[in-house]
Structure formats: structure tokens, C-alpha cells
Design a protein around this motif. Structure first.
Motif, PDB file in Angstrom:
ATOM      1  N   LEU A  75      -2.231   2.986  -3.840  1.00 31.44           N
ATOM      2  CA  LEU A  75      -2.136   1.770  -3.909  1.00 31.44           C
ATOM      3  C   LEU A  75      -2.870   1.239  -2.764  1.00 31.44           C
ATOM      4  O   LEU A  75      -2.573   1.365  -1.646  1.00 31.44           O
ATOM      5  CB  LEU A  75      -1.201   0.825  -4.214  1.00 31.44           C
ATOM      6  CG  LEU A  75      -0.473   0.949  -5.572  1.00 31.44           C
ATOM      7  CD1 LEU A  75       0.746   0.061  -5.708  1.00 31.44           C
ATOM      8  CD2 LEU A  75      -1.334   0.622  -6.652  1.00 31.44           C
ATOM      9  N   ARG A  76      -4.047   0.511  -2.904  1.00 31.61           N
ATOM     10  CA  ARG A  76      -4.809  -0.454  -1.664  1.00 31.61           C
ATOM     11  C   ARG A  76      -4.796  -1.634  -2.079  1.00 31.61           C
ATOM     12  O   ARG A  76      -5.416  -1.907  -3.029  1.00 31.61           O
ATOM     13  CB  ARG A  76      -5.929   0.278  -1.387  1.00 31.61           C
ATOM     14  CG  ARG A  76      -6.069   2.052  -1.258  1.00 31.61           C
ATOM     15  CD  ARG A  76      -5.655   2.194   0.174  1.00 31.61           C
ATOM     16  NE  ARG A  76      -5.661   3.490   0.494  1.00 31.61           N
ATOM     17  CZ  ARG A  76      -4.598   4.249   0.455  1.00 31.61           C
ATOM     18  NH1 ARG A  76      -3.325   4.049   0.224  1.00 31.61           N
ATOM     19  NH2 ARG A  76      -4.749   5.690   0.600  1.00 31.61           N
ATOM     20  N   ASN A  77      -4.270  -2.488  -1.242  1.00 27.77           N
ATOM     21  CA  ASN A  77      -4.245  -3.932  -1.702  1.00 27.77           C
ATOM     22  C   ASN A  77      -3.545  -4.321  -2.930  1.00 27.77           C
ATOM     23  O   ASN A  77      -4.286  -4.947  -3.529  1.00 27.77           O
ATOM     24  CB  ASN A  77      -5.569  -4.570  -1.381  1.00 27.77           C
ATOM     25  CG  ASN A  77      -6.101  -4.524   0.078  1.00 27.77           C
ATOM     26  OD1 ASN A  77      -5.235  -4.724   0.983  1.00 27.77           O
ATOM     27  ND2 ASN A  77      -7.203  -4.229   0.418  1.00 27.77           N
TER      28      ASN A  77
ATOM     29  N   SER B 272      -7.647   8.800  -3.882  1.00 23.89           N
ATOM     30  CA  SER B 272      -6.984   9.263  -2.520  1.00 23.89           C
ATOM     31  C   SER B 272      -6.711  10.608  -2.405  1.00 23.89           C
ATOM     32  O   SER B 272      -7.030  11.399  -3.493  1.00 23.89           O
ATOM     33  CB  SER B 272      -5.854   8.582  -2.091  1.00 23.89           C
ATOM     34  OG  SER B 272      -4.653   9.103  -2.942  1.00 23.89           O
TER      35      SER B 272
ATOM     36  N   ASP C 235       0.732  -1.232  -0.112  1.00 19.13           N
ATOM     37  CA  ASP C 235       0.013   0.027  -0.025  1.00 19.13           C
ATOM     38  C   ASP C 235       0.788   1.235  -0.006  1.00 19.13           C
ATOM     39  O   ASP C 235       2.135   1.265   0.699  1.00 19.13           O
ATOM     40  CB  ASP C 235      -0.850  -0.038   1.199  1.00 19.13           C
ATOM     41  CG  ASP C 235      -2.032  -0.959   1.154  1.00 19.13           C
ATOM     42  OD1 ASP C 235      -2.678  -1.312   2.240  1.00 19.13           O
ATOM     43  OD2 ASP C 235      -2.180  -1.600   0.187  1.00 19.13           O
ATOM     44  N   ARG C 236       0.331   2.264  -0.655  1.00 18.63           N
ATOM     45  CA  ARG C 236       1.410   3.447  -0.782  1.00 18.63           C
ATOM     46  C   ARG C 236       0.428   4.567  -1.080  1.00 18.63           C
ATOM     47  O   ARG C 236      -0.734   4.431  -1.631  1.00 18.63           O
ATOM     48  CB  ARG C 236       2.449   3.411  -1.883  1.00 18.63           C
ATOM     49  CG  ARG C 236       1.946   3.461  -3.081  1.00 18.63           C
ATOM     50  CD  ARG C 236       2.976   3.884  -4.168  1.00 18.63           C
ATOM     51  NE  ARG C 236       2.621   4.104  -5.215  1.00 18.63           N
ATOM     52  CZ  ARG C 236       2.368   3.436  -6.284  1.00 18.63           C
ATOM     53  NH1 ARG C 236       3.032   2.251  -6.113  1.00 18.63           N
ATOM     54  NH2 ARG C 236       1.782   3.943  -7.403  1.00 18.63           N
ATOM     55  N   GLU C 237       0.961   5.615  -0.410  1.00 23.60           N
ATOM     56  CA  GLU C 237      -0.078   7.062  -0.860  1.00 23.60           C
ATOM     57  C   GLU C 237       0.206   7.541  -2.163  1.00 23.60           C
ATOM     58  O   GLU C 237       1.252   7.098  -2.844  1.00 23.60           O
ATOM     59  CB  GLU C 237       0.146   8.264   0.039  1.00 23.60           C
ATOM     60  CG  GLU C 237      -0.288   7.642   1.510  1.00 23.60           C
ATOM     61  CD  GLU C 237      -1.484   7.511   1.595  1.00 23.60           C
ATOM     62  OE1 GLU C 237      -2.443   8.294   0.746  1.00 23.60           O
ATOM     63  OE2 GLU C 237      -1.834   6.531   2.236  1.00 23.60           O
TER      64      GLU C 237
END
Length: 186
Positions: A157-159, A165, A88-90
Motif C-alpha cells: 500500500l502506498r498512500n 512492489s 503504507d506497508r510492504e
């Protein structure tokens, strides 16, 4: 009854069929391009599938080839892999065009930092942009918003999947220090 001006149906000369329309040259050009592309594709597929060439066996002085023992086969080793959780990243900026320092702000020697809250969609495009921290100059705030509106972002990124975002973006406006360098904004 036998009026020469009146013609009977069997005396009517046959009408000529309408002229046949020819094919447009554009259609022929498109067919030719499609055939060339198909040929190129087939040739590339063939070259990708061609087997690797085996070098010729060495020949001993008497004209016979030496017997080469095949290497013993080893069992395939499969590394043990642990399932890893997708990272996961922003969201983060990819392309950043620096903002233009407004001429009115240069004349009045305005400086400051604007912090923007940018809604980034799953494709990395900025959506709604709001000013979180103002610089005390509407010109600087507007210049920062206009610049960030043209940026592109790497989406969050989420999962392991790109997701929308929000990201905070600080933009600094600083005038030169008297050295003659033009004002800059970061």
C-alpha cells in the motif's frame, strides 16, 4: 392465345405465407429466471426498509394507557477526528504452497536457503522472480521459483492505494535429521 398451359397472373394460386417461427423455450426460461430474480430483489428491499415495530403501550387496570414522557433529546456529539494518513506497508505473502523438495537434491543430500526477489503487481500476483541469493543447487533454486510463482500476495500500500512492489522471500530447504521425517522446504 388462350393456351391452357399458360396461366395468367390472376390465375396463379396464392402462395402460402412461410410458417411462423415459435419462440425458443430458452428465451422463456430466461424471462422466467429474470422475473424470479426481480421479485426476490424487490422482496429483499422491502424487508430491509420495513420500519421497526413499536411495542404496544402497556394498559393500566382501568383500560387507559399511561402517559409516558419522552426522554429529553441530547445534542448530537460528533467526535473530533483527526485526518489520518493512509497506512503504507510492504507486500506480504497470503497463500504459500511449500516448494517440492527435488528428488535429485534429496539423493545428493543438498540443503540450502534461496532468497528470491519477487515483483508483486497491484493485484497481488507475482511477476518477475529473480534469485537474489543462490543455494548452490540449481534444483533447489528452480523448486523455490516454481513454488513462489503459484503464491498470492497482499499487495503493498502506498498512500492507502494498492501498488506494485518488490519483496524478498527466503526459502529454506532442509533434509531430515535422521528421525525418519521427510525432507521439508519452507
Amino acid at each position: 392465345m388462350n393456351d391452357p398451359l399458360q396461366q395468367r397472373p390472376h390465375d396463379v394460386p396464392p402462395t402460402e405465407p412461410p410458417p411462423r417461427k415459435g419462440s425458443s423455450p430458452l428465451i422463456w426460461i430466461l424471462i422466467l429466471v429474470a422475473l424470479v430474480a426481480l421479485g426476490w430483489y424487490v422482496l429483499n428491499q422491502r424487508s430491509a426498509e420495513s420500519p421497526a415495530t413499536v411495542p404496544p403501550a402497556p394498559v393500566i387496570g382501568d383500560g387507559t394507557a399511561p402517559v409516558v414522557e419522552p426522554e429529553p433529546t441530547r445534542p448530537a456529539v460528533t467526535p473530533t477526528t483527526r485526518p489520518t494518513a493512509p497506512a503504507d506497508r510492504e507486500a506480504r505473502p497470503l497463500t504459500q504452497q511449500p516448494p517440492v523438495y527435488p528428488p535429485a537434491a534429496v539423493r545428493t543430500r543438498e540443503e540450502g536457503t534461496v532468497t528470491l526477489l519477487v515483483q508483486v503487481d497491484a493485484e497481488g500476483r507475482p511477476g518477475e522472480i529473480t534469485v537474489e541469493t543462490r543455494s548452490r543447487s540449481r534444483d533447489l533454486d528452480r523448486a523455490a521459483i516454481d513454488a513462489v510463482r503459484g503464491w498470492t500476495f497482499e499487495p503493498a500500500l502506498r498512500n492507502g492505494v494498492a501498488a506494485a512492489s518488490a519483496v524478498r522471500v527466503p526459502v529454506d530447504f532442509k533434509l531430515d535429521d535422521g528421525s525418519g521425517t521427510p525432507p521439508r522446504a519452507r
